[in-house]
Structures are given as C-alpha cells and as structure tokens.
Design a protein around this motif. Structure first.
Motif, PDB file in Angstrom:
ATOM      1  N   ASP A  22       0.834  -1.208   0.000  1.00 24.63           N
ATOM      2  CA  ASP A  22       0.000   0.000   0.000  1.00 24.63           C
ATOM      3  C   ASP A  22       0.870   1.260   0.000  1.00 24.63           C
ATOM      4  O   ASP A  22       0.544   2.258  -0.651  1.00 24.63           O
TER       5      ASP A  22
ATOM      6  N   ALA B 140       1.008   4.194  -2.833  1.00 26.28           N
ATOM      7  CA  ALA B 140       0.824   5.594  -2.462  1.00 26.28           C
ATOM      8  C   ALA B 140       1.994   6.446  -2.936  1.00 26.28           C
ATOM      9  O   ALA B 140       1.815   7.556  -3.468  1.00 26.28           O
TER      10      ALA B 140
ATOM     11  N   ALA C 291       1.921   7.160  -6.586  1.00 29.78           N
ATOM     12  CA  ALA C 291       0.881   8.124  -6.952  1.00 29.78           C
ATOM     13  C   ALA C 291       1.139   9.505  -6.366  1.00 29.78           C
ATOM     14  O   ALA C 291       0.330  10.404  -6.541  1.00 29.78           O
ATOM     15  N   GLY C 292       2.258   9.653  -5.643  1.00 26.15           N
ATOM     16  CA  GLY C 292       2.570  10.938  -5.044  1.00 26.15           C
ATOM     17  C   GLY C 292       1.727  11.266  -3.827  1.00 26.15           C
ATOM     18  O   GLY C 292       1.617  12.424  -3.439  1.00 26.15           O
ATOM     19  N   ARG C 293       1.117  10.226  -3.222  1.00 23.35           N
ATOM     20  CA  ARG C 293       0.303  10.452  -2.037  1.00 23.35           C
ATOM     21  C   ARG C 293       1.113  10.195  -0.773  1.00 23.35           C
ATOM     22  O   ARG C 293       2.118   9.505  -0.799  1.00 23.35           O
ATOM     23  N   ARG C 294       0.638  10.754   0.316  1.00 18.68           N
ATOM     24  CA  ARG C 294       1.291  10.534   1.603  1.00 18.68           C
ATOM     25  C   ARG C 294       1.095   9.089   2.041  1.00 18.68           C
ATOM     26  O   ARG C 294       0.020   8.509   1.883  1.00 18.68           O
ATOM     27  N   VAL C 295       2.124   8.515   2.603  1.00 16.85           N
ATOM     28  CA  VAL C 295       2.052   7.143   3.082  1.00 16.85           C
ATOM     29  C   VAL C 295       1.510   7.165   4.517  1.00 16.85           C
ATOM     30  O   VAL C 295       2.145   7.704   5.418  1.00 16.85           O
ATOM     31  N   ASP C 296       0.333   6.628   4.703  1.00 14.10           N
ATOM     32  CA  ASP C 296      -0.294   6.625   6.026  1.00 14.10           C
ATOM     33  C   ASP C 296       0.367   5.596   6.937  1.00 14.10           C
ATOM     34  O   ASP C 296       0.705   4.484   6.505  1.00 14.10           O
TER      35      ASP C 296
END
Length: 411
Positions: free
Chosen positions: A312, A316, A319-324
């Motif tokens: 996951d 992320a 996609a340039g999203r923050r890794v939770d």
C-alpha cells in the motif's frame, strides 16, 4: 478423511445453526455477481443466498430486518456462502467493495459468511454512526451471543446495540476479542485480516483451557463449574479454526502475489516499499511451506500483513500520495487486531520492552493480570524458542522477513 471427521464433529458437538454448503465454482464474473446481489438488495435490504434460504428460520430473518430498519439509516445485509472458489474468492472485503460500487447508495453494508458468525462491514456516507460505535457494537454482539450462535442472531444483536444511545459497553461474559473489520481500518481496502474470522474461537479455546485446568485442580473446598465443554470438543473447534486460518492465509498469499506482480517498478521510497513487500511475501510463503504449527501460521499472517502495508505504501508513493502510518498487530496476540494508542512499556526481570498492544492486553497489564496470549507449545508463545518469541512477532526488530530468509525461524 481427517478434515471430514473434524467438520462432522464440529457440526454435531456445537449444533451449528446452518451447515456449510458444498463449494462450487464461480458462475460469473465478480462484478456480475455483485450486480446480481445489488439488484436483490434494492428490493429487500436483507439478501440471503439461496443456499441458506431454507436453513435460516423465518423468524430470525424478520428479527434482522426489523432491527436494521429501526436504525433510521439504510442497512444492507448479505449472508453468503463464502469459499475460495466463489466469485469473490471468499473475501468479505471484495464483496463489500463490489456490491457498494454496484448499488451506489449510502448506507451501512454488512456481509457475513453463512457458516460463520463474524460480520464485516463498510460505511458509505452515513453520518449517524461512528466507527467507534460500530466496533463496539460488533464486539459486544459477538460476546453476547456466544461462539456457537448463528449469523442472523449476531446481526440482530449488533443492530439492536447500534440503535441504543451511546457506545455499547464491553460484555462481562467471557467472549471473543475481534477486530471490527477485515482490514482493521487501514487504507487500501485489502488489509489483512484473516484473523478476524477466527479470533473468537481461539480466545474461547484459551478460556476453555483455563476452565478445564481450574476444574482439574480444584479441591473439596473449591466451587465446581456447573458446565464444562469436553476437551475433545475444544480440540475439534481448534482444528476447525486453524483450518479456516490456513485457508484464508493461503488466499491472501495468492492475492497479494498477483497484485505485486502487476505493480510497476517504482523509484526512491516507492522502490524500497515495493522490495520490502516482495521480501515479506516471500518470507510468508517460506513459513507456510514448512508445514507450520499455529504460532508459525500466525507468523505467516503477520508477515503478509507487513507485506500488504508495504505494498500500500509503494502504491501511495508511486501516486505521489502521503504514506499513512498503520499500527502493528498486537504483540501478545496478533489475532487480537491492531495496537491501540501509544506503544506500551512492559517490564519483567529488569528488562523493559516497548510493545504495540491492543486495548484488551493493555488493560490486563494495568490490572496486573496476564494478557490473553497466543498459546505456544508450553504456555504463552513467547516461552518458545522461535523467531516469533524473540522478536514478539517482529515488533522489537525491523527485518522480520530478513530473519526468516536467514533461517532464524527456529534455532
């Protein structure tokens, strides 16, 4: 022959509400099956697969419908025969995702395997109910109804608790301590949770062992228990729960392997997460290939959970999203679900460890009582000489998969 005997014993000894239907291959695509269920839910918010139509008494179905309707917001309930060979590959999370996409309506979506009692849920655009209340209602319903209850009984109790004001309190009777959903709430919708479907049974078995032990050790002046489940029944339940855990762990291994194979190579932090996911997946496969006992089986589950979180994170990052950040599973018993709150300091014989613990285990320590540990060969699993014991399932080290690949599982 052994599996058939165990299943027969479970059915006879526990008097299950419904018998598990014979497995059958999928008759269509997952999306087609989801649309079929969604169409039925538009007419009746309680969908019961034809395999269970005659097995679930009409009065119990009426009870579920009435208590769901009383909540005041849409509730869509599905009772299905989930098996690895069906359209959804036996995954509750897949059912929920596809049916929600097909129905496209706000509401509480709940699915339960008709041969089990563990409901899984997702919520879409319903502000009247919180995740905290859903978790508490589900856990209380499982505790209240008992491990031999049928799916409709647990569902009706869960909806009844949701209708009450406030957050349901924990039941005082011994019961299961289970996560609220298959993912334990992590992003990605695939979070790992096989455990969930077996947690209640395993905790009950631990309780049975304590009851039997106290009974055997009681003297003339001690109060005798009026009811004891025979040891051979407890052993049968344990074998069935382990069978289910094995089945779902194998399914997750296959599913994650396919997703990793389809994941494009990333760069930077994404590449590191991708490699960690591949390493965790390979380590889990190695553990499963070694014909593991229960503790090893849970270790493979933990490795797959770590691999899923790394996957996951890789998606992320790509996609340039923050890794939770997602909490580890409970160190004392990963089947309890994810740790809650900050890591807990545990002291023993002059040594202090900082461990991720679930709320139940943290409360047990505060009461100066032993937590409900995953049982090992002779007492709590951490008494064993294994990698899982030395690292509390990887919570005291960073490279559990690497340790498995170096042959440190049992030394």
């Amino acid at each position: 022959m052994r599996t058939r005997f165990l299943l027969t014993m479970v059915a006879a000894a526990l008097t299950l509400l419904v018998a598990a239907p014979a497995e059958a291959g999928p008759t269509g695509t997952p999306a087609e099956r989801a649309r079929e269920i969604a169409t039925a839910l538009r007419k009746d918010p309680l969908y019961i697969d034809p395999a269970y139509k005659t097995a679930l008494p009409a009065n119990l179905q009426v009870d579920v419908r009435a208590k769901a309707k009383a909540l005041g917001y849409p509730v869509y309930t599905m009772v299905l025969p989930l098996t690895p060979s069906d359209e959804f590959q036996g995954e509750e999370s897949t059912v929920l995702t596809l049916v929600m996409d097909a129905l496209r309506q706000p509401g509480l979506y709940v699915v339960v395997d008709g041969g089990s009692r563990f409901p899984w849920y997702e919520v879409r655009d319903v502000s009247q109910v919180s995740e905290e209340k859903l978790q508490a209602a589900r856990k209380r319903a499982l505790d209240d109804e008992g491990y031999d209850a049928g799916p409709t009984e647990v569902l009706a109790r869960m909806y009844e608790l949701l209708a009450q004001p406030g957050i349901p309190k924990t039941s005082q009777r011994p019961g299961s301590s289970t996560p609220s959903r298959r993912d334990y709430g992590e992003p990605g919708g695939h979070g790992w949770i096989v455990a969930v479907s077996i947690v209640g049974g395993l905790v009950v078995l631990i309780g049975l062992g304590l009851v039997i032990g106290r009974t055997r050790g009681s003297g003339p002046g001690r109060r005798q228990n009026t009811f004891q489940i025979p040891p051979h029944v407890a052993a049968t339940v344990a074998a069935e729960r382990r069978r289910r855990l094995t089945r779902e762990t194998d399914a997750e291994l296959t599913a994650l392997g396919s997703e990793l194979a389809a994941l494009p190579t990333t760069e930077g932090a994404g590449l590191a997460h991708q490699q960690a996911a591949l390493d965790g997946h390979a380590a889990a496969a190695r553990v499963l290939d070694s014909s593991p006992d229960l503790v090893d089986l849970v270790g493979a589950m933990v490795l797959l959970d770590k691999a899923r979180r790394e996957y996951d994170a890789a998606v992320a990052a790509a996609a340039g999203r923050r890794v939770d950040a997602v909490p580890d599973l409970c160190a004392f018993n990963p089947l309890h679900g994810r740790a809650s709150g900050r890591p807990t300091k545990v002291e023993s014989d002059g040594t202090t460890l900082t461990l991720p613990l679930c709320a139940e285990c943290r409360q047990a320590l505060k009461r100066h009582s032993a937590p409900a540990s995953l049982p090992g060969k002779d007492g709590p699993y951490w008494h064993d000489d294994s990698l899982w014991a030395r690292t509390f399932f990887g919570t005291t080290g960073d490279d559990l998969a690497g340790a498995v690949s170096r042959g440190e599982l049992h030394r």
